[in-house]
Design an enzyme around this catalytic site. Structure first.
Site, mmCIF file in Angstrom:
data_model
loop_
_atom_site.group_PDB
_atom_site.id
_atom_site.type_symbol
_atom_site.label_atom_id
_atom_site.label_comp_id
_atom_site.label_asym_id
_atom_site.label_seq_id
_atom_site.Cartn_x
_atom_site.Cartn_y
_atom_site.Cartn_z
ATOM 1 N N ARG A 69 -44.597 94.817 -27.997
ATOM 2 C CA ARG A 69 -44.868 93.779 -27.011
ATOM 3 C C ARG A 69 -44.267 94.209 -25.685
ATOM 4 O O ARG A 69 -43.198 94.805 -25.645
ATOM 5 C CB ARG A 69 -44.225 92.458 -27.436
ATOM 6 C CG ARG A 69 -44.908 91.772 -28.582
ATOM 7 C CD ARG A 69 -44.326 90.387 -28.839
ATOM 8 N NE ARG A 69 -42.990 90.444 -29.390
ATOM 9 C CZ ARG A 69 -41.879 90.213 -28.722
ATOM 10 N NH1 ARG A 69 -41.918 89.885 -27.441
ATOM 11 N NH2 ARG A 69 -40.713 90.285 -29.304
ATOM 12 N N TYR A 209 -51.833 96.725 -28.953
ATOM 13 C CA TYR A 209 -50.791 96.632 -29.987
ATOM 14 C C TYR A 209 -50.322 95.203 -30.265
ATOM 15 O O TYR A 209 -50.049 94.441 -29.336
ATOM 16 C CB TYR A 209 -49.564 97.466 -29.565
ATOM 17 C CG TYR A 209 -48.728 97.894 -30.765
ATOM 18 C CD1 TYR A 209 -49.024 99.065 -31.441
ATOM 19 C CD2 TYR A 209 -47.686 97.114 -31.234
ATOM 20 C CE1 TYR A 209 -48.291 99.458 -32.551
ATOM 21 C CE2 TYR A 209 -46.938 97.490 -32.345
ATOM 22 C CZ TYR A 209 -47.249 98.670 -32.993
ATOM 23 O OH TYR A 209 -46.525 99.051 -34.099
ATOM 24 N N LYS A 218 -48.444 85.614 -31.080
ATOM 25 C CA LYS A 218 -47.453 85.154 -30.096
ATOM 26 C C LYS A 218 -48.115 84.397 -28.939
ATOM 27 O O LYS A 218 -47.563 83.425 -28.425
ATOM 28 C CB LYS A 218 -46.660 86.348 -29.551
ATOM 29 C CG LYS A 218 -45.959 87.183 -30.623
ATOM 30 C CD LYS A 218 -44.946 86.396 -31.396
ATOM 31 C CE LYS A 218 -44.117 87.302 -32.294
ATOM 32 N NZ LYS A 218 -43.140 86.557 -33.088
ATOM 33 N N HIS A 238 -40.817 79.557 -33.295
ATOM 34 C CA HIS A 238 -40.670 80.922 -33.811
ATOM 35 C C HIS A 238 -39.774 80.853 -35.058
ATOM 36 O O HIS A 238 -38.617 81.253 -35.022
ATOM 37 C CB HIS A 238 -40.033 81.785 -32.706
ATOM 38 C CG HIS A 238 -40.024 83.244 -32.991
ATOM 39 N ND1 HIS A 238 -39.116 84.098 -32.400
ATOM 40 C CD2 HIS A 238 -40.793 84.019 -33.777
ATOM 41 C CE1 HIS A 238 -39.339 85.328 -32.823
ATOM 42 N NE2 HIS A 238 -40.346 85.312 -33.661
ATOM 43 N N SER A 260 -35.840 88.194 -32.742
ATOM 44 C CA SER A 260 -36.496 89.340 -33.363
ATOM 45 C C SER A 260 -35.424 90.301 -33.887
ATOM 46 O O SER A 260 -34.367 90.445 -33.273
ATOM 47 C CB SER A 260 -37.375 90.051 -32.345
ATOM 48 O OG SER A 260 -38.278 89.136 -31.772
ATOM 49 N N CYS A 262 -33.551 90.162 -36.646
ATOM 50 C CA CYS A 262 -32.377 89.598 -37.338
ATOM 51 C C CYS A 262 -32.684 89.327 -38.810
ATOM 52 O O CYS A 262 -31.961 88.592 -39.473
ATOM 53 C CB CYS A 262 -31.917 88.313 -36.665
ATOM 54 S SG CYS A 262 -31.109 88.581 -35.084
ATOM 55 N N ASP A 285 -42.779 83.931 -39.678
ATOM 56 C CA ASP A 285 -42.623 84.116 -38.224
ATOM 57 C C ASP A 285 -42.827 82.846 -37.391
ATOM 58 O O ASP A 285 -42.115 82.656 -36.417
ATOM 59 C CB ASP A 285 -43.602 85.201 -37.747
ATOM 60 C CG ASP A 285 -43.218 85.784 -36.396
ATOM 61 O OD1 ASP A 285 -42.013 85.910 -36.126
ATOM 62 O OD2 ASP A 285 -44.121 86.103 -35.602
ATOM 63 N N ARG A 377 -45.405 99.023 -38.068
ATOM 64 C CA ARG A 377 -45.702 97.728 -38.698
ATOM 65 C C ARG A 377 -46.616 97.879 -39.909
ATOM 66 O O ARG A 377 -47.409 98.802 -39.997
ATOM 67 C CB ARG A 377 -46.432 96.820 -37.688
ATOM 68 C CG ARG A 377 -45.638 96.509 -36.431
ATOM 69 C CD ARG A 377 -44.609 95.445 -36.704
ATOM 70 N NE ARG A 377 -43.817 95.140 -35.525
ATOM 71 C CZ ARG A 377 -43.304 93.936 -35.272
ATOM 72 N NH1 ARG A 377 -43.496 92.925 -36.101
ATOM 73 N NH2 ARG A 377 -42.569 93.742 -34.198
HETATM 74 C C1 OXD Z 1 -41.222 89.476 -32.893
HETATM 75 C C2 OXD Z 1 -42.248 89.740 -33.901
HETATM 76 O O1 OXD Z 1 -40.983 90.338 -32.033
HETATM 77 O O2 OXD Z 1 -42.468 88.861 -34.764
HETATM 78 O O3 OXD Z 1 -40.626 88.400 -32.942
HETATM 79 O O4 OXD Z 1 -42.874 90.808 -33.879
HETATM 80 MN MN MN Z 2 -41.415 87.073 -34.380
#
Ligand code: OXD
Ligand code: MN
Length: 596
Positions: A69, A209, A218, A238, A260, A262, A285, A377
């Site tokens: 991102r 991506y 997102k 989130h 993100s 964690c 997510d 991913r």
């Molecule tokens: C993030 C994801 O960056 O879910 O939170 O990819």
């Molecule tokens: Mn996320």
């Protein structure tokens, strides 16, 4: 396929701008998916993995400039700049549209324009929303088919109704005869991930991506949905959603927000170390939540798949994620083994000789470069998860008993504590933070605040977002049924720099305490920051080494918290006069309880 006049016009207008060779309306069928993947293999964009190892799975390598991102190219284009707030990039909608219309003009020359009808959430659920994405990327179509409910059934449900228009192009038109790139995209300064919250539109240009391009995730399910939820009185968060069943068979659902990286996916699919406990996954997510007729807050997972970070996922750290991607999965930027399977750092096996890296080179240990990109991913269907919750597609959602917030905090923050009340819980969400090391990501070392883990995903002013959470509590149909709010920290370290708490499957012991607090059976001590477990109220059976550390794990040190208060003061300043009074009050109360 049933296509409304409004939708047809929207597609035709964009086709006139982008000038594709062909328009294809996706029906979401297996045959269509196979046809597209076959094209991707034929053009060299994808490799089909060995069917005996990864049935029906494909491997893509992105352009090295397009691997994650891009927050600095992500914009919230509200009419008024102040409505985007201090934590978002802003541009006036008319100006952004002027720039992007020029970019989109002719951007699909030599390509196919795909129309993707998709539903975020179970089709027909009153919490779900329908989007239509236009894209010129086969990678996006095939990923959206895993991540959302996609295809002609969506158009049948939509009828003449409203949809969220999501416009996307990789921004790489082809001249006639020009050879296509393996991963077409535009240079960084031409990438724009733009959101128009006043009109519920998304325009994304230049990147192929993840969250930049799979616009249901997102962009729609968080940035646009959070702005809609603010206007309409619900929550788009989130958060993972998990079901936890105790040995007596009583089940609770909790939702949890962590920045993100964690371990959200790991927690959502945790295998409990305590006998008799069961964890089931609703989502890893995103959570959309509305109050039900019974006054409880109900959550759905708007997604239908996992777009999980591959490196360091293994049969040891997250077997359920590994099993979720054993088939029918798309892998991006992992390494490729000579026998047609994938590999990444931390997968739990040595790298086979002859492995190809994500940059398509023969792996060479000597050059020190990882074989998989750190943000590699897997895109895996949620239904493949061995512990997917039986109610994960229930259109009503699942009732939430507790919210968890947390981040990586080597010091200061105890393993778990409970907010005194709803507004105190909102305050805990507003100060979520994670420690960053300067060496790792080039940021200033220290605590990076990421309120509600929504910093990169909130589609409006974050001060107003805190106010929205306060309002949800105030307007709840039955305040006694509001979820209780907790903060957790699996990452506290001792003076030797080692983690004090074992984490992973042992986190069930903390979840047990949380659930017993919901049920009113676990004991706690009142501290200035909230209710902390009585040492004896966390079940440590089978963890003799941890017993002696419990004091350090649960400690609330005045000196640490005085420093923390300085940091909170700085953080609160960012939101200026849009910081709700309730958040100022909660901060004053915290300081008062410490006597500072
Ligand atoms: C993030 C994801 O960056 O879910 O939170 O990819
Ligand atoms: Mn996320």
């Amino acid at each position: 396929m049933k296509i409304s006049k409004k939708l047809e016009k929207w597609v035709n207008d964009w086709a006139a701008i982008c000038q594709p060779d062909v328009i294809h309306w996706c029906d979401g069928s297996e045959e269509e998916n196979q046809r597209l993947l076959d094209i991707a293999v034929k053009t060299g964009a994808a490799i089909k993995l060995d069917d005996s190892k990864r049935p029906n799975s494909y491997y893509f390598q992105s352009d090295p400039s397009d691997v994650a991102r891009v927050e600095n190219r992500t914009f919230i284009c509200s009419e008024k700049e102040e409505d985007a707030g201090p934590t978002n990039n802003w541009m006036a909608p008319a100006e952004m549209k002027r720039i992007l219309l020029a970019e989109f003009t002719g951007s699909m020359k030599g390509r196919t324009l795909y129309v993707i009808p998709f539903s975020m959430g179970p089709l027909g659920s009153n919490i779900a929303k329908i989007g239509i994405q236009i894209t010129d990327s086969i990678y996006v179509v095939t990923n959206m088919r895993i991540m959302t409910r996609m295809g002609k059934e969506v158009l049948d449900v939509l009828g003449d109704g409203d949809f969220i228009p999501c416009m996307h192009s990789v921004g790489a038109p082809l001249e006639s005869g020009q050879q296509d790139a393996k991963w077409p995209c535009a240079p960084i300064e031409k990438k724009f991930i733009s959101h128009f919250p006043d009109t519920n539109e998304i325009w994304s240009f230049g990147s192929g991506y993840g969250g930049n391009a799979l616009l249901g995730k997102k962009c729609l399910a968080l940035r646009i949905a959070s702005a809609m939820a603010h206007r309409e009185g619900w929550l788009a968060e989130h958060m993972l959603i998990m079901g936890i069943t105790n040995p007596q068979g009583k089940k609770h659902y909790i939702a949890a927000a962590f920045p993100s990286a964690c371990g959200k996916t790991n927690l959502a699919m945790l295998i409990p170390s305590l006998p008799g406990w069961k964890v089931e996954t609703v989502g890893d997510d995103i959570a959309w939540m509305k109050f039900g007729n019974d006054g409880k807050l109900y959550a759905i997972n708007p997604e239908a798949g996992f777009f999980g970070v591959a490196p360091y996922t293994s049969m040891e750290t997250n077997p359920n994620a590994m099993l979720s991607c054993r088939a029918n999965t798309i892998f991006t930027n992992t390494a490729l083994t000579p026998d047609g399977d994938i590999w990444w750092e931390g997968i739990g096996q040595d790298i086979p000789d002859g492995t190809i890296t994500w940059t398509n080179e023969l792996y060479d240990k000597a050059n020190g470069k990882p074989a998989a990109n750190p943000n590699a991913r897997f895109t895996a269907p949620a239904r493949e998860c061995p512990v997917i919750d039986p109610d994960w597609e229930n259109p009503k959602g699942v009732p939430i008993s507790a919210f968890l917030f947390g981040g990586r905090r080597p010091g200061t923050v105890p393993l778990v504590y409970q907010a005194f009340n709803w507004n105190h819980g909102v305050f805990l969400g507003s100060i979520v933070g994670s420690e960053v090391t300067a060496a790792a990501i080039g940021l200033k070392a220290g605590v990076r605040r990421d309120p509600f883990a929504m910093l990169p995903f909130c589609g409006y002013h974050m001060g107003d977002y805190f106010g929205h959470w306060v309002n949800i509590g105030e307007k709840a149909p039955d305040k006694s049924k509001l979820p209780l709010i907790f903060n957790v920290n699996w990452f506290r370290k001792g003076p030797d720099g080692k983690f004090l708490w074992p984490g992973y499957g042992d986190n069930i012991r903390v979840l047990q305490w949380v659930i017993e607090r919901v049920e009113g059976t676990a004991s706690a001590v009142e501290t200035p920051i909230g209710f902390v477990p009585e040492k004896s109220s966390i079940d440590l059976t089978g963890l003799p080494d941890v017993i002696d550390q419990m004091e350090a794990i649960l400690k609330v040190e005045k000196e640490d918290w005085c420093h923390e208060c300085d940091l909170i003061a700085e953080h609160q300043k960012i939101f200026g006069d849009r910081l709700p009074e309730e958040m100022k009050n909660q901060f004053e109360l915290l300081k008062k309880r410490f006597g500072v």
